[in-house]
Design a protein around this motif. Structure first.
Motif: not given
Length: 182
Positions: A13-16, A154-163, A167-170, A18-27
């Motif tokens: 658990a590291g906050g939202c 599924d929602n990369t252009s949504q505001g929360y995802c963009s902002y 940056p976490k993915i980058e 959506w954020c942590t899932e996106a990061v770990f799916l890349e590994l």
């Protein structure tokens, strides 16, 4: 949840989620990531209940990984590099106990590795502030509603995802290029 032979599970658990899932799916070595709720008292909680902060659950992810490709310690390294483990019940503008930093270990080895990793970072003063990440035994994990799964992709252009998430993915791509699937 049935785990295939040779695979292991980590719950973080590291906050939202959506954020942590996106990061770990890349590994590399991560076979699946499920967003959900854990560490609370409410049976079968809903997102609405979690957001109220009364269930005791954290937004979390459950990672199925192949330890021959990525270790639990490497998952922790990425976990601590991609969220702020020094803010109690908060990640950025997300505030509440549901956004806490917590490792839910599944066995004694995960507990030991988590304790040792946090002790090392504290000794080295990695963050310049005390680490508030809790370490707890894994408890019942409730899968979040379908629309939360794979949310960033599924929602990369949504505001929360963009902002917040992009940056976490980058940062992940910059720091851990050798650990990424592509």
């Amino acid at each position: 949840m049935e785990i295939k032979e040779g695979m292991e599970v980590a719950t973080l658990a590291g906050g939202c989620f959506w954020c942590t899932e996106a990061v770990f799916l890349e590994l590399k070595g991560v076979k699946s990531v499920v967003s959900g709720y854990t560490g609370g008292k409410t049976v079968n909680p809903t997102y609405k209940e979690i957001c109220g902060g009364e269930t005791g659950h954290a937004e979390a992810i459950q990672i199925t990984f192949d330890p021959r490709e990525i270790s639990f310690g490497e998952l922790l390294e990425v976990f601590f590099a991609t969220h702020d483990p020094t803010t109690l019940n908060r990640q950025g503008n997300d505030v509440g106990t549901q956004y806490r930093s917590e490792i839910f270990y599944h066995n004694d080895e995960q507990r030991r590795i988590s304790e040792d990793y946090i002790d090392l970072m504290a000794k080295e003063n990695t963050f310049g502030k005390p680490i508030v990440t809790k370490i707890s035994a894994a408890s019942k994990f409730y899968e979040a509603e379908d629309y939360h799964q794979n949310y960033y992709n599924d929602n990369t252009s949504q505001g929360y995802c963009s902002y917040v998430i992009t940056p976490k993915i980058e940062k992940l791509k910059k720091l851990y290029a050798d650990k990424l699937k592509s």
